[in-house]
Every structure is written in structure tokens, then in C-alpha cells.
Design a protein around this motif. Structure first.
Motif, PDB file in Angstrom:
ATOM      1  N   VAL A 116       0.843  -1.194   0.000  1.00  0.00           N
ATOM      2  CA  VAL A 116       0.000   0.000   0.000  1.00  0.00           C
ATOM      3  C   VAL A 116       0.887   1.257   0.000  1.00  0.00           C
ATOM      4  CG1 VAL A 116      -1.853   1.216   1.190  1.00  0.00           C
ATOM      5  CG2 VAL A 116      -1.743  -1.283   1.281  1.00  0.00           C
ATOM      6  N   GLU A 117       1.966   1.230   0.782  1.00  0.00           N
ATOM      7  CA  GLU A 117       2.901   2.350   0.769  1.00  0.00           C
ATOM      8  C   GLU A 117       3.574   2.478  -0.597  1.00  0.00           C
ATOM      9  OE1 GLU A 117       4.991   2.973   4.982  1.00  0.00           O
ATOM     10  OE2 GLU A 117       4.987   0.875   4.344  1.00  0.00           O
ATOM     11  N   GLU A 118       3.894   1.347  -1.212  1.00  0.00           N
ATOM     12  CA  GLU A 118       4.513   1.389  -2.529  1.00  0.00           C
ATOM     13  C   GLU A 118       3.611   2.090  -3.540  1.00  0.00           C
ATOM     14  OE1 GLU A 118       6.222  -1.582  -6.039  1.00  0.00           O
ATOM     15  OE2 GLU A 118       5.790  -2.391  -4.031  1.00  0.00           O
ATOM     16  N   ARG A 119       2.326   1.822  -3.456  1.00  0.00           N
ATOM     17  CA  ARG A 119       1.388   2.502  -4.357  1.00  0.00           C
ATOM     18  C   ARG A 119       1.438   4.015  -4.130  1.00  0.00           C
ATOM     19  NH1 ARG A 119      -2.513   5.251  -3.442  1.00  0.00           N
ATOM     20  NH2 ARG A 119      -2.659   4.568  -1.265  1.00  0.00           N
ATOM     21  N   ALA A 120       1.447   4.415  -2.863  1.00  0.00           N
ATOM     22  CA  ALA A 120       1.489   5.841  -2.535  1.00  0.00           C
ATOM     23  C   ALA A 120       2.812   6.466  -2.980  1.00  0.00           C
ATOM     24  CB  ALA A 120       1.284   6.035  -1.038  1.00  0.00           C
ATOM     25  N   ILE A 121       3.896   5.721  -2.831  1.00  0.00           N
ATOM     26  CA  ILE A 121       5.208   6.220  -3.250  1.00  0.00           C
ATOM     27  C   ILE A 121       5.255   6.386  -4.765  1.00  0.00           C
ATOM     28  CG2 ILE A 121       7.648   5.562  -3.455  1.00  0.00           C
ATOM     29  CD1 ILE A 121       7.344   4.324  -0.622  1.00  0.00           C
TER      30      ILE A 121
ATOM     31  N   HIS B  13       2.803   7.016  -6.719  1.00  0.00           N
ATOM     32  CA  HIS B  13       1.994   8.191  -7.049  1.00  0.00           C
ATOM     33  C   HIS B  13       2.772   9.471  -6.734  1.00  0.00           C
ATOM     34  CE1 HIS B  13      -1.490  10.736  -7.599  1.00  0.00           C
ATOM     35  NE2 HIS B  13      -1.391  11.179  -6.360  1.00  0.00           N
ATOM     36  N   ALA B  14       3.498   9.481  -5.608  1.00  0.00           N
ATOM     37  CA  ALA B  14       4.283  10.663  -5.233  1.00  0.00           C
ATOM     38  C   ALA B  14       5.370  10.951  -6.266  1.00  0.00           C
ATOM     39  CB  ALA B  14       4.906  10.458  -3.858  1.00  0.00           C
ATOM     40  N   ILE B  15       6.022   9.903  -6.753  1.00  0.00           N
ATOM     41  CA  ILE B  15       7.070  10.078  -7.756  1.00  0.00           C
ATOM     42  C   ILE B  15       6.479  10.575  -9.067  1.00  0.00           C
ATOM     43  CG2 ILE B  15       8.785   8.835  -9.158  1.00  0.00           C
ATOM     44  CD1 ILE B  15       9.282   7.047  -6.684  1.00  0.00           C
ATOM     45  N   GLU B  16       5.314  10.072  -9.416  1.00  0.00           N
ATOM     46  CA  GLU B  16       4.631  10.543 -10.628  1.00  0.00           C
ATOM     47  C   GLU B  16       4.295  12.032 -10.529  1.00  0.00           C
ATOM     48  OE1 GLU B  16       1.287   7.973 -10.904  1.00  0.00           O
ATOM     49  OE2 GLU B  16       2.423   6.281 -11.757  1.00  0.00           O
ATOM     50  N   LYS B  17       4.065  12.513  -9.319  1.00  0.00           N
ATOM     51  CA  LYS B  17       3.757  13.924  -9.109  1.00  0.00           C
ATOM     52  C   LYS B  17       5.008  14.794  -9.027  1.00  0.00           C
ATOM     53  CE  LYS B  17       0.364  15.627  -7.139  1.00  0.00           C
ATOM     54  NZ  LYS B  17      -0.612  16.231  -6.203  1.00  0.00           N
ATOM     55  N   GLY B  18       6.187  14.166  -9.148  1.00  0.00           N
ATOM     56  CA  GLY B  18       7.434  14.925  -9.196  1.00  0.00           C
ATOM     57  C   GLY B  18       8.257  14.920  -7.930  1.00  0.00           C
ATOM     58  N   LEU B  19       7.830  14.204  -6.905  1.00  0.00           N
ATOM     59  CA  LEU B  19       8.623  14.123  -5.684  1.00  0.00           C
ATOM     60  C   LEU B  19       9.755  13.109  -5.847  1.00  0.00           C
ATOM     61  CD1 LEU B  19       5.909  15.423  -4.602  1.00  0.00           C
ATOM     62  CD2 LEU B  19       6.484  14.342  -2.417  1.00  0.00           C
TER      63      LEU B  19
END
Length: 329
Positions: free
Chosen positions: A257-262, A264-270
Motif C-alpha cells: 500500500v505504501e509502494e502505491r502511494a510512493i 503516485h508521489a514520484i509521478e507527481k514529481g517528488l
């Protein structure tokens, strides 16, 4: 006699308690650097020390702005005013973070030593005076030159990159895990070194070129059994962060679940760094996260990985270049 600049920022070393048995409810910022210096006339036999008061607060309240001021002022005293070294006093809670930031950004090979105390100056068996005296001894020692920023406490000398606070109240709080201390100060006052840092720092660091008024905003998220990624989602949804460090379980791992959130965060530029909450050992690339484009944090603690990511993002946003920094610094 060598000239040493003393930069004071507060902390337990500047604190006074209600009485001599107060080891926990004391207040920081009751003693200035000049007063600390005046209380130890023995230092006059070691060096000519010039006090500079930066702040006088608990290190829990220090901010990145303090690091920027210290970087500028330490560089000025050592490079322009030709002082021979610097000692910085601050609270132990975030001392390792200040030390590592300066380790990466100071454009000098002269000795820079951070020191604090676990017991206030007003307490029985306070460690403040001897820690301070030993810090000055190390700052004046010829072999301290070129070893980057050092931390001195409990007679032990540590590298800013390796050292971390491991105990809430004990005087032996600063430890360097598997790598160990660089050396120590003997009871007769002699300074002995037994190893030196090999990762890039100070005059060998690319980050000394930076001129900054503020640093990128990086969060740290702690992983645990049952972590659901909500905090990561929140961070990436605010659009106010530039990156985050995952204090992962084991070898820098996290839940699906954290991997999914991570992802998504990388896709947003983080930019996301994988580190470990364990405190020792290296975090390396693993097949399970191939293609995720997280940055392996090596053996840096989460709080130090945060500092390196801050500085890296001031230089580049290239994922592979940032990863290279984590292998070199």
C-alpha cells in the motif's frame, strides 16, 4: 596560540535547572557562549577563543535557517577572518543534523567541532565543561584538519556523517554504530585519531558551491507494520514538498500500500529516498523495487538522508545523479 571562533546556539550546554538535581526539567538558553567561556579559564591555556552568539534555544527549535547562518558565518571566520578553527555549541537532540549539513557545505579544511551536553551546567556531574574544553582541544589539534566536521562528547571524537544520538539522557549518547569513533581525547588532554572519513566532505564537496536562501522541503515518513500510505498521499497532495525520505523497515522496505502511494508521489514529481529505521547497515537497490525510481539511501539515517536530498535537489533533479551523490557523500 590558535584563534578559535565559538558559535553558540543554545541547548542543554546553555541550560540551568531549578537545582543541582534537575536533570530533566531544566531550561535551555540561560547561559551565553561568552558566559560559558568565562566559566572555564583553563581554555585560555589552550586557545584564544572569540564568542559569537547565533541563538540561545533548545535544538528542538532549530531550523534550516540556522544552518544557512552557520554555514555563512563559519566560512567567513575561517576563510576571510583567518581563524584557525571553529567550535559550535548546540543541543544534542539535532546536533548530528547540523553537523552533517556543515560537513557537506563548508568550504574549508580547518577543524570545525560541534559539542553539546546531556546534563545542564547547573547539575551535579554535568558533562558540559569537559565536553566544551575537549572540543576546543580538538579544534586546535593539527590532525583535526581535513577530517570534515567533527562531533566531540564524552571524550570521543566522531565523524558528522556517521554519528547519531542513541540515548535520551546518558552521557555516552553519541555513537557511530558499526563504523566507530574517529578517535578520542585522553585524560591528559592529548588528542588521538585512529581513522578518517573516506566519503566526500567540505572542500571536496560539490555542495560548497551552493548559495542558498532556503532549502527544498523534504519530509520523513516512518514505516511500520500496517502502514497504509495515507501520510505519503497527504504529502504528495499538498504540492508543498520536493521530496520525502522513507524510514523503511528492514533493508529500507515498505508495504504494498505504501509502494502505491510512493509511486503516485514520484509521478507527481517528488523524489523519494529509501532509508532504514534500523539505524545500521546499507540500503541498496533491490529487484522488488526495480523501475520504481526510488533512491537508495546507503547507510545514512533518515534524518541525514533528508539533508543530502535537500542539497542534491539544489544541484539537479536527475534521478541517477542524485543516486550518485548518495554513493559518494
Amino acid at each position: 596560540m590558535k584563534k578559535i571562533a565559538l558559535f553558540s546556539m543554545g541547548g542543554t550546554i546553555s541550560a540551568k535547572g531549578k537545582n543541582r538535581l534537575d536533570l530533566k526539567d531544566y531550561t535551555s538558553g540561560k547561559i551565553t557562549g561568552e558566559e560559558l567561556l568565562d566559566s572555564l579559564p583553563e581554555i585560555n591555556q589552550i586557545a584564544e577563543v572569540h564568542p559569537v552568539q547565533i541563538d540561545n534555544i533548545s535544538s528542538t527549535n532549530l531550523k534550516e535557517a540556522h544552518w544557512l547562518i552557520l554555514q555563512r558565518e563559519v566560512n567567513r571566520y575561517l576563510n576571510e577572518l583567518d581563524f584557525d578553527g571553529a567550535v559550535i555549541t548546540q543541543g544534542t537532540s539535532t546536533l548530528e543534523e547540523t553537523a552533517y549539513y556543515l560537513h557537506l557545505t563548508l568550504a574549508t579544511d580547518k577543524p570545525v567541532v560541534l559539542v553539546g551536553a546531556q546534563r545542564p551546567s547547573s547539575a551535579l556531574s554535568t558533562d558540559a565543561p569537559l565536553n566544551f574544553l575537549n572540543a576546543v582541544r580538538v579544534a586546535t589539534h593539527e590532525q583535526s584538519k581535513g577530517r570534515g566536521v567533527l562531533v566531540v562528547a564524552n571524550d570521543q571524537i566522531s565523524c558528522a556523517r556517521d554519528v547519531t544520538k542513541v540515548n535520551t539522557y546518558r552521557v555516552e549518547t553519541f555513537q557511530s554504530g558499526e563504523l566507530g569513533h574517529l578517535g578520542w581525547v585522553n585524560p591528559n588532554g592529548t588528542v588521538e585519531f585512529y581513522r578518517e572519513p573516506t566519503r566526500k566532505h567540505t572542500v571536496h564537496s560539490i555542495f560548497t558551491q551552493l548559495e542558498m536562501n532556503q532549502l527544498p522541503r523534504i519530509a520523513i515518513v516512518y514505516s511500520y507494520a500496517g502502514a497504509d500510505g495515507d501520510l505519503i498521499d497527504y504529502i504528495s497532495s499538498t504540492d508543498s514538498y520536493d521530496g520525502l525520505v522513507i524510514a523503511g523497515v528492514g533493508a529500507g522496505r515498505f508495504s504494498r500500500v505504501e509502494e502505491r502511494a510512493i509511486r503516485h508521489a514520484i509521478e507527481k514529481g517528488l523524489h523519494v529516498v529509501r532509508s532504514s529505521r534500523g539505524g545500521q547497515g546499507s540500503v541498496v537497490d533491490i529487484a522488488a523495487y526495480e523501475g520504481l525510481r526510488t533512491i537508495a539511501g546507503d547507510n545514512l539515517t533518515p534524518q541525514k538522508a533528508r539533508i543530502l536530498l535537500m542539497l542534491a535537489l539544489c544541484m539537479t533533479e536527475d534521478y541517477m545523479e542524485i543516486q550518485r551523490y548518495f554513493y559518494e557523500y
